[in-house]
Scaffold this motif. Structure first.
Motif, PDB file in Angstrom:
ATOM      1  N   PHE A 109       0.911  -1.240  -0.231  1.00 54.47           N
ATOM      2  CA  PHE A 109       0.062  -0.100   0.160  1.00 54.47           C
ATOM      3  C   PHE A 109       0.863   1.141   0.029  1.00 54.47           C
ATOM      4  N   VAL A 110       2.123   1.208   0.742  1.00 59.93           N
ATOM      5  CA  VAL A 110       3.011   2.286   0.794  1.00 59.93           C
ATOM      6  C   VAL A 110       3.360   2.633  -0.819  1.00 59.93           C
ATOM      7  N   ARG A 111       3.872   1.760  -1.253  1.00 60.83           N
ATOM      8  CA  ARG A 111       4.336   1.789  -2.777  1.00 60.83           C
ATOM      9  C   ARG A 111       3.404   2.106  -3.745  1.00 60.83           C
ATOM     10  N   ILE A 112       2.216   1.514  -3.636  1.00 56.24           N
ATOM     11  CA  ILE A 112       1.105   1.989  -4.651  1.00 56.24           C
ATOM     12  C   ILE A 112       0.902   3.487  -4.353  1.00 56.24           C
ATOM     13  N   GLY A 113       0.950   3.928  -3.214  1.00 60.63           N
ATOM     14  CA  GLY A 113       0.399   5.420  -2.919  1.00 60.63           C
ATOM     15  C   GLY A 113       1.617   6.347  -3.364  1.00 60.63           C
ATOM     16  N   LEU A 114       2.968   5.878  -2.962  1.00 61.64           N
ATOM     17  CA  LEU A 114       4.041   6.506  -3.798  1.00 61.64           C
ATOM     18  C   LEU A 114       3.933   6.692  -5.282  1.00 61.64           C
ATOM     19  N   ILE A 115       3.841   5.504  -5.962  1.00 58.04           N
ATOM     20  CA  ILE A 115       3.603   5.562  -7.135  1.00 58.04           C
ATOM     21  C   ILE A 115       2.606   6.482  -7.871  1.00 58.04           C
ATOM     22  N   ALA A 116       1.560   6.317  -7.300  1.00 59.05           N
ATOM     23  CA  ALA A 116       0.268   7.004  -7.774  1.00 59.05           C
ATOM     24  C   ALA A 116       0.293   8.378  -7.504  1.00 59.05           C
ATOM     25  N   VAL A 117       1.027   8.909  -6.613  1.00 62.89           N
ATOM     26  CA  VAL A 117       0.954  10.303  -6.262  1.00 62.89           C
ATOM     27  C   VAL A 117       2.396  11.012  -6.606  1.00 62.89           C
ATOM     28  N   LEU A 118       3.488  10.204  -6.581  1.00 61.13           N
ATOM     29  CA  LEU A 118       4.662  10.863  -6.602  1.00 61.13           C
ATOM     30  C   LEU A 118       5.375  10.584  -7.941  1.00 61.13           C
ATOM     31  N   GLY A 119       4.902   9.369  -8.638  1.00 58.28           N
ATOM     32  CA  GLY A 119       5.585   8.661  -9.704  1.00 58.28           C
ATOM     33  C   GLY A 119       6.627   7.645  -9.062  1.00 58.28           C
ATOM     34  N   THR A 120       7.191   6.922 -10.055  1.00 60.27           N
ATOM     35  CA  THR A 120       8.272   5.861  -9.730  1.00 60.27           C
ATOM     36  C   THR A 120       9.251   6.209  -9.049  1.00 60.27           C
ATOM     37  N   ILE A 121       9.179   7.114  -7.878  1.00 61.98           N
ATOM     38  CA  ILE A 121      10.453   7.336  -7.155  1.00 61.98           C
ATOM     39  C   ILE A 121      10.786   5.971  -6.503  1.00 61.98           C
ATOM     40  N   THR A 122       9.895   5.040  -6.219  1.00 64.72           N
ATOM     41  CA  THR A 122      10.382   3.693  -5.579  1.00 64.72           C
ATOM     42  C   THR A 122      10.322   2.754  -6.856  1.00 64.72           C
ATOM     43  N   PRO A 123      10.993   1.719  -6.805  1.00 66.64           N
ATOM     44  CA  PRO A 123      11.314   0.626  -8.056  1.00 66.64           C
ATOM     45  C   PRO A 123       9.737   0.008  -8.096  1.00 66.64           C
ATOM     46  N   ILE A 124       9.562  -0.215  -9.153  1.00 67.33           N
ATOM     47  CA  ILE A 124       8.313  -1.075  -9.498  1.00 67.33           C
ATOM     48  C   ILE A 124       8.731  -2.328  -9.198  1.00 67.33           C
ATOM     49  N   LEU A 125       9.801  -2.831  -9.356  1.00 66.72           N
ATOM     50  CA  LEU A 125      10.151  -4.254  -8.897  1.00 66.72           C
ATOM     51  C   LEU A 125      10.189  -4.568  -7.495  1.00 66.72           C
ATOM     52  N   GLY A 126      10.262  -3.482  -6.518  1.00 65.53           N
ATOM     53  CA  GLY A 126       9.976  -3.749  -5.039  1.00 65.53           C
ATOM     54  C   GLY A 126       8.574  -3.845  -5.014  1.00 65.53           C
ATOM     55  N   LEU A 127       7.788  -3.211  -5.543  1.00 67.00           N
ATOM     56  CA  LEU A 127       6.383  -3.488  -5.426  1.00 67.00           C
ATOM     57  C   LEU A 127       5.935  -4.924  -6.019  1.00 67.00           C
ATOM     58  N   LEU A 128       6.585  -5.231  -7.076  1.00 70.91           N
ATOM     59  CA  LEU A 128       6.243  -6.542  -7.487  1.00 70.91           C
ATOM     60  C   LEU A 128       6.728  -7.685  -6.500  1.00 70.91           C
ATOM     61  N   LYS A 129       7.766  -7.650  -6.079  1.00 71.90           N
ATOM     62  CA  LYS A 129       8.483  -8.500  -4.896  1.00 71.90           C
ATOM     63  C   LYS A 129       6.987  -8.598  -3.794  1.00 71.90           C
TER      64      LYS A 129
END
Length: 350
Positions: A303-323
């Motif tokens: 949920f943290v990574r989905i929120g960061l990607i949705a609001v601020l863009g891909t500042i966190t790796p998508i691979l981490g979300l997939l993991k």
């Protein structure tokens, strides 16, 4: 002569105490420097006040909590045997070291925000990496030391010796069974059913599993491949300890991004990162560690990574979300969903 066991104990305790005390003093010093810059005064009264308070805090905890707990764990062996699910030194570091350090790190960003709003200074593009690396590095060092206590630092591990004893016992049991089977066959020759003997079914006892386990540990007999294929539990401890916290390290590094610490996303990142650190206090041998990794790290990080990607863009790796998603889904599927009638079917493995 001082024994090697005493030297190892002293080195372990010194390293653990430095890991317990150093992060709080260093992060508090950074907070004091940031606070002193906002005052725009030449005197360093506020700076030394904060630094002295942090030193007094560490000294008080060391005398009241750290040293008594260490003495009890070394003197009272019965108490150690009763503590099976968690490790007190790591719990002390998480509560009394990591939590204040995270608080000081958030306070530094808030001070810089207030200073930038008053036009006295501007926020940097990224936060320094020293607090994150120091806090997590200290926890990893304490974790490695607590895991290494039961292993010797010199010589081969005891586990290999136990394997050799186990294989010799299996070989002795096999020779005894071979001597008993011919005598039983001679006694049963006079029976009428002996005229048409049935073939004996093959059993798994002819290839004992412990022997195959040893062969898997050392699959090569000679050459360079044998030297490369050596496996030692003590070396694996260092590897697994750093790999286990790679996801939390990456999440905390995201908090140093300007888009994160300038907004309100700094708080959920630090809160859920701290919650993920709680599983380090659990005993590694217990099965509770796997479920704690999912419920305290992977599931909240989704949920943290989905929120960061949705609001601020891909500042966190998508691979981490997939993991995080794959680890969470596989945990629930193989542990719970396969018990339902829809998924509970016999499947032939190839």
């Amino acid at each position: 002569m001082v024994s090697g066991k005493l030297i190892k104990l002293l080195v372990y305790e010194i390293l653990e105490f430095v890991s317990f005390s150093a992060p709080t003093i260093v992060v508090a010093e950074q907070f004091a420097s940031a606070y002193q810059r906002t005052k725009n005064v030449t005197e360093k009264t506020y700076y030394w006040l904060v630094v002295s308070i942090s030193i007094a805090y560490v000294a008080l905890l060391a005398l009241v909590l750290w040293v008594p707990v260490k003495v009890l764990l070394h003197k009272k062996h019965r108490l150690c045997s009763k503590i099976k699910l968690w490790r007190p030194p790591l719990m002390i570091c998480i509560i009394f070291t990591t939590l204040p350090c995270f608080g000081f790190s958030i306070a530094v960003t808030e001070i810089q925000k207030s200073a930038s709003n008053s036009s006295t200074s501007s926020l940097p593009d990224t936060l320094p990496d020293l607090p994150v690396s120091l806090v997590l590095g200290s926890l990893i060092i304490v974790d490695i030391i607590e895991k290494l206590r039961k292993y010797p630092l010199k010589g081969k591990p005891i586990k290999n010796e136990d394997w050799h004893i186990h294989t010799t016992n299996l070989q002795q049991m096999k020779t005894v069974s071979e001597q008993v089977e011919p005598s039983e066959e001679n006694n049963s020759v006079s029976e009428p059913a002996r005229r048409n003997p049935m073939p004996k079914p093959r059993t798994c006892s002819q290839n004992p599993r412990p022997i195959s386990t040893i062969a898997d540990e050392t699959p090569f007999n000679s050459g360079v491949l044998r030297a490369i294929s050596h496996q030692d539990k003590r070396a694996a401890i260092f590897l697994s300890s750093f790999i286990m916290w790679s996801d939390t390290i990456e999440m905390l590094r995201v908090s140093g991004h300007s888009a994160v610490f300038k907004s309100g996303w700094l708080y959920p990142v630090y809160i859920f990162s701290y919650i993920s650190l709680l599983r380090i206090a659990l005993t590694p041998q217990k099965s509770l560690v796997n479920s704690a990794g999912v419920f305290l790290q992977d599931f909240p990080f989704i949920f943290v990574r989905i929120g960061l990607i949705a609001v601020l863009g891909t500042i966190t790796p998508i691979l981490g979300l997939l993991k995080n998603i794959l680890v969470t889904l596989s945990y629930f599927y193989f542990n719970y969903f396969t018990t339902f009638r829809v998924f509970n079917t016999n499947e032939t493995s190839f």
